[in-house]
Design an enzyme around this catalytic site. Structure first.
Site, short mmCIF file in Angstrom:
data_model
loop_
_atom_site.label_atom_id
_atom_site.label_comp_id
_atom_site.label_asym_id
_atom_site.label_seq_id
_atom_site.Cartn_x
_atom_site.Cartn_y
_atom_site.Cartn_z
N SER A 267 0.89 -1.23 0.04
CA SER A 267 0.00 -0.19 0.05
C SER A 267 0.93 1.30 -0.05
CB SER A 267 -0.84 0.02 1.16
OG SER A 267 -0.15 0.44 2.30
N LYS A 268 0.29 2.41 -0.04
CA LYS A 268 0.96 3.70 0.07
C LYS A 268 1.92 3.78 1.02
CE LYS A 268 -1.42 6.69 -2.95
NZ LYS A 268 -3.05 6.99 -3.02
N ARG A 269 1.55 3.04 2.35
CA ARG A 269 2.25 3.15 3.44
C ARG A 269 3.80 2.51 3.19
NH1 ARG A 269 -0.98 0.16 6.72
NH2 ARG A 269 -2.79 0.90 5.10
N GLY A 271 5.74 3.16 0.94
CA GLY A 271 6.45 4.20 0.36
C GLY A 271 6.17 4.08 -1.18
#
Ligand code: GLU
Length: 491
Positions: A267-269, A271
């Protein structure tokens, strides 16, 4: 439920066997994500392998979150990766009238109805379900409203949604091209599904994802829907919609998710996840497309892991797509990118690096033959193109000595050996054989082992104990007479 005349455009869709037509259906609510791009790769490979078409549909019905800049980013990213699509992209929002007609057909045939439940009612319904340890679902409470009840809700000013009836007793099954036989119980689909929001009075309002995807895939005569496995429950719902609308069904292939290091969905988390970020970091399109192909697909024996999209297309099939999630592996991506840079060869590598060297102020561009040889020397060790900028720097200007290099120069005999070498250094050309002899002679003169002078020479020339092949480095620097001042400053 009654027989209802179908929408002509939908009724005209043939159920005869179709040529292969697949599609990517990105929502322009963010930049092109690696998961979407990987789905694009599999669609493209399948279409190319079968001589079919790869279409693009921009799913921009969420007007609040959709933005033109994201559509541009998605199209740019796909083009950059080499995933050309056939025809002009279909813009979903331009097809809303057809979506509404399909919903009207479902209302007319009794497959769909208006639900007037308020947010507060739905919230308290979910709270009761939670208290009873039941899974949250819509309890189909407005399935059989009388005309009077409906009129009362309308008079209260309530807005409706339109729901599609889902029979809890149904079992939905399909033959998935990746996962084999799939079965889903109607009872596990969360109750009657919302297919349009903001449906005031006798208007249809805003058609929603599952409905519009079915209408568009059917109208675009898509033969195979290839998408991530997070859409499996949607597929079960969509199959019911195909049936209720009397539309021919495509085949489905659900590809494994891309996982992060911990084994959770990337996911975006985590990076960097958008294709433009990878591009900005210096990854090449060829390496990234190659890498995404490996995320969930195993090439046939003997093919190796480095290949072009065309090579993969010639052998691609779902039988080699894995069911298990694919863990994102930076090391492999880096290795592939290094391979691509290496394959370029020194001429092409120099062409790519020259503007970057010039932008970095190296004063590059005066000696193409020397720069070509520099690329020959550096090529094998590069991971990213940007590494060719940092690694070339000490070849253009005298670097400072890092602590390890300084330490090396304090080794017994190190400075004496460099001084001896300096005195033996010819003004003119230097060959590899002569350079070897000079090293031996200087080591002897200073009374040190050859290893000491070699390490010290590396420290003097590059300011570091790391770097490419020492002899080639020295010869390159000597060609531009840059070795002498570097030796002189060390004693
Ligand atoms: N717009 C949907 C998404 O981006 C498309 C899913 C599908 O392929 O049906 O997830």
């Amino acid at each position: 439920m009654s027989e209802v005349t179908a929408v002509p455009e939908l009724a005209a869709i043939s159920s005869a066997p179709r040529p292969i037509r697949v599609r990517l259906a990105p929502s322009p609510t963010g930049s092109l994500h690696i998961g979407t791009a990987r789905t694009a790769v599999f669609n493209w490979l399948f279409a190319r392998h079968n001589g079919g078409q790869f279409l693009l549909r921009i799913e921009d019905t969420d007007r609040e979150r959709s933005q033109q800049q994201f559509t541009d980013n998605i199209l740019d990213g796909l083009s950059w990766l080499g995933l050309a699509w056939d025809g002009a992209p279909v813009i979903q929002s331009e097809r809303i009238e057809l979506h509404r007609l399909a919903i009207q057909q479902l209302l007319d045939s009794g497959h769909a109805y208006r639900c007037y439940a308020t947010e507060a009612e739905l919230t308290s319904m979910r709270e009761l379900q939670a208290a009873a340890k039941q899974a949250p679902r819509y309890d189909n409470r407005h399935r059989q409203l009388s005309d009077e009840q409906q009129q009362r809700f309308i008079a209260e000013g309530r807005e409706a949604v339109i729901r599609f009836r889902i029979d809890d007793a149904r079992t939905i099954s399909w033959q998935d091209l990746v996962r084999g036989e799939m079965r889903w119980s109607g009872a596990d689909l969360g109750g009657d599904m919302v297919i349009a929001r903001r449906a005031r009075h006798d208007q249809i309002g805003d058609p929603l994802y599952n409905l519009v995807v079915v209408v568009d895939d059917a109208a675009m005569e898509i033969s195979h829907v290839i998408r991530g496995e997070d859409h499996i429950a949607n597929t079960a719902k969509q199959l019911l919609l195909y049936e209720a609308l009397g539309l021919p069904q495509p085949q489905f292939a659900h590809t494994p998710l891309i996982l992060n290091r911990e084994g959770r969905k990337l996911s975006k988390r985590d990076g960097v996840t958008s294709i433009s970020d990878f591009r900005d970091m210096g990854y090449s399109a060829s390496a990234l497309a190659n890498y995404m192909t490996l995320l969930g697909w195993s090439p046939p024996e003997g093919m190796g892991e480095r290949f072009s999209l065309d090579q993969a297309a010639s052998v691609f099939g779902f039988e080699r797509v894995n069911r298990a999630g694919a863990r994102f592996d930076w090391d492999k991506l880096n290795w592939l990118n290094g391979q691509v840079l290496h394959e370029l060869g020194p001429e092409a590598l120099r062409d790519q690096l020259l503007p970057l060297w010039q932008a970095a102020g190296y004063g590059a561009g005066e000696d193409p033959a020397w720069e070509r040889d520099l690329c020959e020397l550096l090529g094998a060790s590069l991971t990213l193109l940007a590494d060719g900028v940092s690694q070339a720097k000490p070849f253009y200007s005298c670097p400072d000595l890092d602590p390890a290099a300084q330490e090396q120069l304090t080794a017994p005999g190190a400075r004496e050996a460099l001084k001896a070498l300096e005195q033996l250094l010819p003004e003119g050309e230097l060959t590899a054989a002569e350079a070897q002899e000079l090293l031996s002679a200087a080591a002897k003169a200073a009374g040190v082992k050859k290893g000491v002078i070699m390490k010290s020479l590396r420290a003097a020339l590059l300011g570091s104990l790391q770097g490419p092949d020492l002899l080639s480095t020295w010869l390159l620097l000597h060609r531009r007479r840059q070795d002498l001042p570097r030796l002189q400053r060390c004693h």
